[in-house]
Design a protein around this motif. Sequence first.
Motif, PDB file in Angstrom:
ATOM      1  N   THR A 169       0.637  -1.205   0.103  1.00 14.85           N
ATOM      2  CA  THR A 169      -0.102   0.078  -0.113  1.00 14.85           C
ATOM      3  C   THR A 169       0.934   1.108   0.223  1.00 14.85           C
ATOM      4  O   THR A 169       1.832   1.322   0.672  1.00 14.85           O
ATOM      5  CB  THR A 169      -0.901   0.122   1.131  1.00 14.85           C
ATOM      6  OG1 THR A 169      -1.609  -1.120   1.063  1.00 14.85           O
ATOM      7  CG2 THR A 169      -1.813   1.411   1.332  1.00 14.85           C
ATOM      8  N   SER A 170       0.468   2.113  -0.573  1.00 16.19           N
ATOM      9  CA  SER A 170       1.112   3.537  -0.612  1.00 16.19           C
ATOM     10  C   SER A 170       1.382   4.230   0.609  1.00 16.19           C
ATOM     11  O   SER A 170       0.316   4.430   1.063  1.00 16.19           O
ATOM     12  CB  SER A 170       0.809   4.460  -2.091  1.00 16.19           C
ATOM     13  OG  SER A 170       1.383   5.516  -2.131  1.00 16.19           O
ATOM     14  N   VAL A 171       2.269   4.524   0.722  1.00 12.98           N
ATOM     15  CA  VAL A 171       2.623   5.393   2.123  1.00 12.98           C
ATOM     16  C   VAL A 171       3.172   6.850   1.735  1.00 12.98           C
ATOM     17  O   VAL A 171       4.032   7.032   1.117  1.00 12.98           O
ATOM     18  CB  VAL A 171       3.599   4.661   3.197  1.00 12.98           C
ATOM     19  CG1 VAL A 171       3.680   5.709   4.400  1.00 12.98           C
ATOM     20  CG2 VAL A 171       3.123   3.310   3.574  1.00 12.98           C
ATOM     21  N   VAL A 172       2.480   7.810   2.348  1.00  9.51           N
ATOM     22  CA  VAL A 172       2.785   9.231   1.761  1.00  9.51           C
ATOM     23  C   VAL A 172       3.243   9.865   3.206  1.00  9.51           C
ATOM     24  O   VAL A 172       2.858   9.668   4.282  1.00  9.51           O
ATOM     25  CB  VAL A 172       1.477   9.903   1.224  1.00  9.51           C
ATOM     26  CG1 VAL A 172       1.173   8.967  -0.072  1.00  9.51           C
ATOM     27  CG2 VAL A 172       0.447  10.122   2.038  1.00  9.51           C
ATOM     28  N   ALA A 173       3.986  10.994   2.899  1.00  3.28           N
ATOM     29  CA  ALA A 173       4.415  12.154   3.680  1.00  3.28           C
ATOM     30  C   ALA A 173       3.098  12.883   4.406  1.00  3.28           C
ATOM     31  O   ALA A 173       2.059  13.300   3.504  1.00  3.28           O
ATOM     32  CB  ALA A 173       5.535  13.166   3.175  1.00  3.28           C
ATOM     33  N   VAL A 174       2.910  12.806   5.753  1.00  2.00           N
ATOM     34  CA  VAL A 174       1.554  13.618   6.045  1.00  2.00           C
ATOM     35  C   VAL A 174       1.810  15.061   5.827  1.00  2.00           C
ATOM     36  O   VAL A 174       0.777  15.592   5.989  1.00  2.00           O
ATOM     37  CB  VAL A 174       1.516  13.320   7.754  1.00  2.00           C
ATOM     38  CG1 VAL A 174       1.268  11.763   7.906  1.00  2.00           C
ATOM     39  CG2 VAL A 174       2.825  13.827   8.512  1.00  2.00           C
ATOM     40  N   GLY A 175       3.055  15.750   5.944  1.00  2.61           N
ATOM     41  CA  GLY A 175       3.253  16.990   5.443  1.00  2.61           C
ATOM     42  C   GLY A 175       4.389  17.435   4.806  1.00  2.61           C
ATOM     43  O   GLY A 175       5.016  16.647   4.268  1.00  2.61           O
ATOM     44  N   VAL A 255      -1.838  10.909  17.252  1.00  3.36           N
ATOM     45  CA  VAL A 255      -3.270  11.283  16.799  1.00  3.36           C
ATOM     46  C   VAL A 255      -3.615  12.625  17.239  1.00  3.36           C
ATOM     47  O   VAL A 255      -4.064  13.431  16.344  1.00  3.36           O
ATOM     48  CB  VAL A 255      -4.394  10.205  17.390  1.00  3.36           C
ATOM     49  CG1 VAL A 255      -5.493  10.793  17.461  1.00  3.36           C
ATOM     50  CG2 VAL A 255      -4.060   8.863  17.056  1.00  3.36           C
ATOM     51  N   ALA A 256      -3.302  13.165  18.306  1.00  5.15           N
ATOM     52  CA  ALA A 256      -3.426  14.438  18.764  1.00  5.15           C
ATOM     53  C   ALA A 256      -2.457  15.217  17.674  1.00  5.15           C
ATOM     54  O   ALA A 256      -2.963  16.569  17.496  1.00  5.15           O
ATOM     55  CB  ALA A 256      -2.867  14.458  20.061  1.00  5.15           C
ATOM     56  N   TYR A 257      -1.306  14.918  17.349  1.00  4.94           N
ATOM     57  CA  TYR A 257      -0.447  15.589  16.370  1.00  4.94           C
ATOM     58  C   TYR A 257      -1.220  15.911  15.024  1.00  4.94           C
ATOM     59  O   TYR A 257      -1.348  17.133  14.561  1.00  4.94           O
ATOM     60  CB  TYR A 257       0.857  14.812  16.217  1.00  4.94           C
ATOM     61  CG  TYR A 257       1.637  15.571  15.154  1.00  4.94           C
ATOM     62  CD1 TYR A 257       2.495  16.721  15.576  1.00  4.94           C
ATOM     63  CD2 TYR A 257       1.615  15.019  13.989  1.00  4.94           C
ATOM     64  CE1 TYR A 257       3.501  17.204  14.679  1.00  4.94           C
ATOM     65  CE2 TYR A 257       2.564  15.535  12.948  1.00  4.94           C
ATOM     66  CZ  TYR A 257       3.354  16.739  13.096  1.00  4.94           C
ATOM     67  OH  TYR A 257       4.143  17.040  12.387  1.00  4.94           O
ATOM     68  N   LEU A 258      -1.748  14.776  14.602  1.00  5.47           N
ATOM     69  CA  LEU A 258      -2.489  15.040  13.401  1.00  5.47           C
ATOM     70  C   LEU A 258      -3.671  15.913  13.307  1.00  5.47           C
ATOM     71  O   LEU A 258      -4.048  16.610  12.636  1.00  5.47           O
ATOM     72  CB  LEU A 258      -2.777  13.696  12.745  1.00  5.47           C
ATOM     73  CG  LEU A 258      -1.618  12.807  12.082  1.00  5.47           C
ATOM     74  CD1 LEU A 258      -1.952  11.258  11.789  1.00  5.47           C
ATOM     75  CD2 LEU A 258      -1.054  13.326  11.044  1.00  5.47           C
ATOM     76  N   ARG A 259      -4.449  15.633  14.453  1.00  5.20           N
ATOM     77  CA  ARG A 259      -5.811  16.430  14.592  1.00  5.20           C
ATOM     78  C   ARG A 259      -5.095  17.842  14.888  1.00  5.20           C
ATOM     79  O   ARG A 259      -6.064  18.737  14.282  1.00  5.20           O
ATOM     80  CB  ARG A 259      -6.376  16.008  15.913  1.00  5.20           C
ATOM     81  CG  ARG A 259      -7.251  14.610  15.688  1.00  5.20           C
ATOM     82  CD  ARG A 259      -7.821  13.975  16.735  1.00  5.20           C
ATOM     83  NE  ARG A 259      -8.416  12.774  16.676  1.00  5.20           N
ATOM     84  CZ  ARG A 259      -8.877  11.988  17.746  1.00  5.20           C
ATOM     85  NH1 ARG A 259      -8.948  12.290  18.895  1.00  5.20           N
ATOM     86  NH2 ARG A 259      -9.475  10.848  17.308  1.00  5.20           N
ATOM     87  N   ALA A 260      -4.296  18.333  15.607  1.00  6.81           N
ATOM     88  CA  ALA A 260      -3.818  19.608  15.647  1.00  6.81           C
ATOM     89  C   ALA A 260      -3.578  20.402  14.226  1.00  6.81           C
ATOM     90  O   ALA A 260      -3.464  21.573  14.131  1.00  6.81           O
ATOM     91  CB  ALA A 260      -2.598  19.632  16.451  1.00  6.81           C
ATOM     92  N   HIS A 261      -3.214  19.382  13.233  1.00  8.50           N
ATOM     93  CA  HIS A 261      -2.943  20.019  12.028  1.00  8.50           C
ATOM     94  C   HIS A 261      -4.057  19.787  11.021  1.00  8.50           C
ATOM     95  O   HIS A 261      -3.878  19.621   9.847  1.00  8.50           O
ATOM     96  CB  HIS A 261      -1.671  19.228  11.430  1.00  8.50           C
ATOM     97  CG  HIS A 261      -0.366  19.633  11.859  1.00  8.50           C
ATOM     98  ND1 HIS A 261       0.060  18.921  13.111  1.00  8.50           N
ATOM     99  CD2 HIS A 261       0.498  20.805  11.603  1.00  8.50           C
ATOM    100  CE1 HIS A 261       1.371  19.749  13.555  1.00  8.50           C
ATOM    101  NE2 HIS A 261       1.554  20.596  12.820  1.00  8.50           N
ATOM    102  N   GLY A 262      -5.144  19.603  11.506  1.00 12.13           N
ATOM    103  CA  GLY A 262      -6.491  19.653  10.495  1.00 12.13           C
ATOM    104  C   GLY A 262      -6.764  18.202  10.262  1.00 12.13           C
ATOM    105  O   GLY A 262      -7.702  18.138   9.292  1.00 12.13           O
ATOM    106  N   VAL A 263      -6.216  17.208  10.547  1.00 11.68           N
ATOM    107  CA  VAL A 263      -6.382  15.861  10.110  1.00 11.68           C
ATOM    108  C   VAL A 263      -7.463  15.002  10.773  1.00 11.68           C
ATOM    109  O   VAL A 263      -7.301  14.911  12.136  1.00 11.68           O
ATOM    110  CB  VAL A 263      -5.279  14.805  10.066  1.00 11.68           C
ATOM    111  CG1 VAL A 263      -5.419  13.879   9.268  1.00 11.68           C
ATOM    112  CG2 VAL A 263      -4.269  15.761   9.203  1.00 11.68           C
ATOM    113  N   GLY A 264      -8.453  14.663  10.413  1.00  9.54           N
ATOM    114  CA  GLY A 264      -9.535  13.784  11.155  1.00  9.54           C
ATOM    115  C   GLY A 264      -8.996  12.397  11.292  1.00  9.54           C
ATOM    116  O   GLY A 264      -8.892  11.402  10.420  1.00  9.54           O
ATOM    117  N   VAL A 265      -8.827  11.965  12.557  1.00  3.71           N
ATOM    118  CA  VAL A 265      -8.287  10.733  12.781  1.00  3.71           C
ATOM    119  C   VAL A 265      -9.302   9.884  13.712  1.00  3.71           C
ATOM    120  O   VAL A 265      -9.780  10.484  14.670  1.00  3.71           O
ATOM    121  CB  VAL A 265      -6.891  10.413  13.590  1.00  3.71           C
ATOM    122  CG1 VAL A 265      -6.406   9.188  13.491  1.00  3.71           C
ATOM    123  CG2 VAL A 265      -5.940  11.390  12.440  1.00  3.71           C
TER     124      VAL A 265
END
Length: 265
Positions: A169-175, A255-265
Amino acid sequence: MAFTRATGKHRARSRMTRRGANMATVASLTAAGAIGTLGSPALAADAEAAVAQDAAPAAAPAPVIVIDGSLAATIDAQADAQHLAARKAEAEAKAEAKRKAAAKRKAEARAKEAREAEERAARAAERKRLASFQLPVAGSPVTTGYRTGGALWSSGSHSGVDFRAASGTSVVAVGAGTVVEAGWGGAYGNNVVIRMNDGTFTQYGHLSSIGVSVGQSVTPGARIGLSGSTGNSTGPHLHFEARTTAEYGSDIDPVAYLRAHGVGV
């Protein structure tokens, strides 16, 4: 027989008198039929020429045009009016040229403003995109949470989160960021660590293959590798961590990190 002229001063006859006498003579001779029978051809021609010359009309004198004061004033007024009309037309043409030039400048200014606005919008969109974050595996849920305890981890708890991902599966940079590690990571197997533009770090472990190299810049959503089950792993998945440094042990709640950057997890 001899003839003599009386003495004394005599005036020669005028041309008109002579011509009149000649014509009288010609007329009398003609009436008597002398010209046609006894006169010479030269005499007849001279007589006819004299008659024709006397019958020709005199040349008419050249006409003289006299312009009175009122007509001259009218002509001057017309000339002045034409001059004023020409000056008015020239002024109107110059004004029209200025108006067109001003309209052209305004149109160019509006076009420039529109281009600049589009460029600003594009830069803003690019900044927003670069500042945006997303999931490392699209649409994948978290299967193992942060700080989950167990014997599987040397520290006694999970230092990141696991995302469900079949092998390949393709893995991408989150930012957006720069790759600072790309290779074998011990228990993490094949892993990639990225220094994010905001100064934090993200890690991607257990990859089956790596698609980036150290020093490479990445943007949000850029593929960095394929998921797998290398290293200390019980099956294909993606191990994801958020850290304050590139080193192990500086982890923070992903999870908190991604949510702080606007990502729904």
